[in-house]
Scaffold this active site. Structure first.
Site, PDB file in Angstrom:
ATOM      1  N   CYS A  45      -4.470  -5.201  -5.066  1.00  8.68           N
ATOM      2  CA  CYS A  45      -3.496  -4.202  -4.604  1.00  8.68           C
ATOM      3  C   CYS A  45      -4.038  -3.364  -3.455  1.00  8.68           C
ATOM      4  O   CYS A  45      -3.266  -2.871  -2.625  1.00  8.68           O
ATOM      5  CB  CYS A  45      -3.093  -3.305  -5.768  1.00  8.68           C
ATOM      6  SG  CYS A  45      -2.214  -4.194  -7.068  1.00  8.68           S
ATOM      7  N   THR A  46      -5.348  -3.197  -3.385  1.00  8.84           N
ATOM      8  CA  THR A  46      -5.947  -2.493  -2.257  1.00  8.84           C
ATOM      9  C   THR A  46      -5.610  -3.211  -0.957  1.00  8.84           C
ATOM     10  O   THR A  46      -5.245  -2.585   0.050  1.00  8.84           O
ATOM     11  CB  THR A  46      -7.472  -2.389  -2.436  1.00  8.84           C
ATOM     12  OG1 THR A  46      -7.751  -1.604  -3.605  1.00  8.84           O
ATOM     13  CG2 THR A  46      -8.137  -1.751  -1.230  1.00  8.84           C
TER      14      THR A  46
END
Length: 217
Positions: A45-46
């Site tokens: 998700c980063t």
């Protein structure tokens, strides 16, 4: 709750990295993309948040407002945003909901009963200016989302909303489209004077002209 295509996207009010947000007011008359993350400081998700931020010109071109969601606090969001900037070379330019009480997650069915209740599944919702849900996607934890595909679907939705057509497999903007079977040949001649290729009576392929799309607006 299961979100169905065509239903009105549930409205909500929730804290975010940019203050309190009422969802429908935030969207206004724009298209919207709501996408969730299991929690802050997760590796895939980063990279995704940075990818969405880099696409800011593409969202603006299509009049799309994006908004993320995680079940962590605004304080965690701020620290995570700094990690994203340092590791991905991109600052966030859109709000991320701080759904710590899981109000939005539950409303949109993002917490699965057999999964860890402290995290959400990685969902995507595309919402049109009438606040109708037009696309839903759910990704596994290990596979990063393809936001180019989400842009492609929005291009298709925006085009087909204005013209009585649909888009074929793997369609890209500018490529031929399919005339709706509901449109008779007589009506199609008026709408598509450039003509079309009939592969079958139900499969008529046409190249849209710019003036055709503009006339349908």
């Amino acid at each position: 709750m299961t979100i169905q295509l065509g239903q009105t996207a549930p409205d909500f009010e929730q804290d975010s990295s940019r203050g309190r947000i009422r969802f429908h007011d935030y969207l206004g008359s724009s298209w919207g993309v709501l996408f969730s993350h299991p929690k802050d400081f997760t590796p895939v998700c980063t990279t995704e948040l940075a990818a969405v931020a880099r696409l800011e010109p593409e969202w603006k071109k299509r009049d799309v407002k994006v908004i993320g969601l995680s079940v962590d606090s605004t304080e965690n969001h701020a620290s995570w945003a700094e990690d994203i900037r340092e590791t991905q070379g991109q600052s966030l330019n859109f709000p991320v909901l701080a759904d710590k009480d899981r109000t939005v997650s539950s409303l949109y069915g993002m917490v699965h009963p057999e999964a860890d209740p402290s995290v959400t599944v990685r969902s995507v919702f595309v919402i049109d200016p009438n606040k109708k849900v037009r696309l839903t996607l759910t990704y596994p934890p290990s596979a990063g989302r393809n936001f180019a595909e989400i842009l492609r679907v929005i291009d298709s939705l925006q085009l087909t909303d204005k013209n009585k057509v649909s888009t074929p497999s793997d369609w890209q903007p500018g490529q031929p489209v399919i005339i709706s079977p509901a449109l008779s040949n007589e009506d199609a001649k008026v709408r598509f004077p450039q003509g079309w290729k009939e592969l079958r009576p139900y499969l008529r392929v046409v190249e849209l002209r710019d003036e055709t799309a503009q006339a349908a607006e």
